[in-house]
Every structure is written in C-alpha cells, then in structure tokens.
Enzyme design. Structure first.
Site, PDB file in Angstrom:
ATOM      1  CB  CYS A 125      -0.896  -0.130   1.171  1.00  0.00           C
ATOM      2  SG  CYS A 125      -1.929   1.316   1.140  1.00  0.00           S
ATOM      3  CB  CYS A 146      -6.810  -1.301   6.560  1.00  0.00           C
ATOM      4  SG  CYS A 146      -6.417  -1.404   4.957  1.00  0.00           S
TER       5      CYS A 146
END
Length: 361
Positions: A104, A202
């Site tokens: 990410c 997440c």
C-alpha cells in the site's frame, strides 16, 4: 519566493492530523486528502479498527476544517484491489506470506497519491509515518532514518520507497514521540487526539485472513496431509493456505511435544511440521531491493537486519549476487524467516536497504 505546497494523506487518525497541522504551521499551502481504498461495508468490517471508514472521512474533514485547508476524498478502490488485495490473495495461494501495508505504501500512498498531488500542482505528499528523510548533499541521494520514537518507528514499512518518491515525501512526525503528537492534537482541539491506532491489515481487521480469502475468491481450500520432517503423514490439515511458517497454535496435532509449521508445499497441499529448532535459518536471499546510500550494493557490508516489523535487529553481513539479488548471512541463525516478507537492513539509525525475501537458506 516560490510557494511551498503539500498534499496531506489523512487517514482520520491523530498522526496524519498532527502532520497536517505541522505543515500548515511551517508555511506550506496544504490540502488534505483521504484515499477510499475499499468499502468496509462490503468487506463486513467494524469501523473501530480500520482506516477508510466513513467515520474516518468525517474525522479528517473536521481536522481539515479546523486547520482551514481544503479537503478531498479520492477513490482509489480499483488501484488498491489490483495492487494490494489481489497480490495478497495470489501470494497466499503461492505459499508466501505477503505484507500488504508495504504494498500500500509503495503503490498507493506514495505512488498513486503522489501522482494525484502532482497533477493538482502540489510538490510533496505528507503522511503521519514515524521516520525521517535526509538528503546527502555529497551524493544527492535521499536517505531514510529511524524515527526519534523507536517504539513507533515505521522504517520497516517504508524501505520499499524509491529515490524519486523520497524526493517528494515529508514525514513531519519523525522527530516527535507519540505522547508529544497526542499532546499537540489535544492543544489544537482535534477530536481524534485519543483515537486508537488502526490495525495492521486494514481489510482483514479481525485477523482471520483465511475467511477473507474464501470470501474474496469464493473458494474452499482443500484439506491435505501434515508431514513430519521425514515425510511421514502425521495428520490432516484444513488447507496449506491456512498456515504460516512458525505457526504453532491451531494445528490440531497431538505429537507429544510442541510442533511448528516448518514448510509448505502448495503443489502437493502438504504442511511439514517439526520442533522449534527446525525453524532456524543461517541466511536468506531477497530480491526487489531499494538501496538508500547507493544505487546498488557495491560490496559485502556489515549490517543489522529485521525480517519482520516486530522483531529486534540482529547482526548480519549482506552480499551482492547476480540479477539484483542479495544474500544476507546472519551472525546467529534466525527463526521463521518467511518468503514474501520484507527484509530491512540498518547501520545504526540509517536504513541501508530493503527487499523481499525469496528463500530462507
């Protein structure tokens, strides 16, 4: 004098909010932005432990309003699915253990968001990471250093960044401790001053990545054989994808002594188990390196090494090999060196380089 400009990546948390405050205070013209990476509701996740929820957007918007800066939400769901979620799934199915936070950072926060910032005419992307960037005036290279708050240091997750990216990134929290950051937030009336930090992955906040894989792919992973170190069948497992190297809990084996996952053979769907001492490796190979003080590793070098974020550093020597591969030899054998994970090399506070582990030797 040329105007200084920055786009602040705002997650709704206290760190990115204080980073925004510090950049405004330093005289930068700023905008705040939150990346929409996936739908929490679609993934069936609680809002408390994730980033990117609607609550996080509202918290970021509130801080931006208090700071008097424009605020945007960018939809990067397609990029996130392709660059992070699909790679996460593919890696597990190949028997690797991926690190989606690093992917990410590499592909979304400091590539896609940086490109968007530049399209809008902003020079820097700023985040609430705990790390420091300095430019070596002699070589012109950008160097990555550990944060002042060693307990919060995030250089392990940032050692994937290129020179081009580092030239356009700022980490204003690098010299602060977490308590100091919370204090700044409280003094400025930020509603998230005491907000919990978000969890590591997440999009899998409950930690049950197997359930996520099955939900996402629609597959049920087939059961197979547990083997001992001699190749004898000692039981049945629930699918090789469900296990990670070094795992002890949840194996469902009664062997008379603790056993751990030592190897996985995805082709034959077998999981090899053995005693703790079978998990140790004297060296590793890694590829996909970013080097900070130099463009490529020039010669063998003494370093300290981390093969996972939470572990202490251990002394080692790194050797350049062909085709961009480097071999890291540990001074003392290390436990559960896991292909797919990052390896990060240090000399004191300086990050020498970071790569992706391809094999434990």
């Amino acid at each position: 004098m040329e105007e200084k400009t920055a786009l602040i990546g705002m997650s709704g948390g206290v760190d990115s909010s204080v980073a925004a405050y510090l950049m405004v205070k330093s005289g930068y013209r700023c905008i705040g932005a939150t990346m929409r990476l996936y739908d929490n509701e679609t993934l069936g996740q609680s809002k408390e432990r994730t980033c990117c929820s609607l609550d996080d957007v509202e918290d970021s918007r509130s801080v931006a309003r208090r700071l008097g800066i424009p605020y945007y939400v960018f939809n990067f769901k397609e990029d996130f699915e392709k660059q992070v979620i699909e790679k996460f799934v593919d890696s597990y199915e190949q028997g690797l253990t991926p690190n989606p936070c690093i992917d990410c950072n590499r592909h979304l926060k400091f590539d896609r968001l940086l490109r968007r910032a530049q399209e809008l005419g902003y020079e820097y992307v700023v985040s609430g990471h705990y790390a420091r960037i300095r430019r070596d005036e002699t070589t012109g290279r950008y160097l990555l250093y550990k944060a002042a708050d060693r307990a919060k240091d995030q250089t392990y997750f940032l050692a994937c960044l290129s020179q081009e990216q580092l030239a356009h990134i700022q980490f204003p929290l690098g010299g602060l401790t977490k308590p100091e950051v919370r204090q700044i937030a409280e003094e400025n009336g930020f509603l998230n001053a005491r907000k919990h930090d978000s969890q590591d992955i997440c999009f899998v906040p409950d930690g049950d990545y197997v359930a996520f894989l099955e939900r996402y792919t629609g597959k049920t992973y087939p059961a197979g054989d547990y083997l001992d170190l001699d190749g004898n069948v000692v039981g049945r497992h629930r699918g090789a994808v469900c296990y990670t190297l070094g795992q002890r809990k949840g194996l469902g084996l009664a062997m008379g002594a603790p056993v751990y996952v030592c190897r996985k053979d995805m082709e034959n769907n077998t999981v090899t188990v053995g005693p703790g001492e079978a998990l140790f490796s004297g060296a590793l190979r890694a590829n996909d390196w970013q080097w900070f003080p130099f463009p490529a590793l020039p010669s063998p070098m003494k370093v300290t090494v981390k093969t996972r974020h939470s572990q202490a550093e251990h002394p080692a020597t790194v050797y350049p090999e062909a085709d961009g591969i480097a071999r890291v030899e540990f001074d003392t054998p290390q436990r559960a060196v896991t292909p797919g994970q990052a390896v990060v090399l240090y000399q004191d506070d300086l990050v020498i380089g970071g790569g992706t582990i391809t094999e434990a030797l």
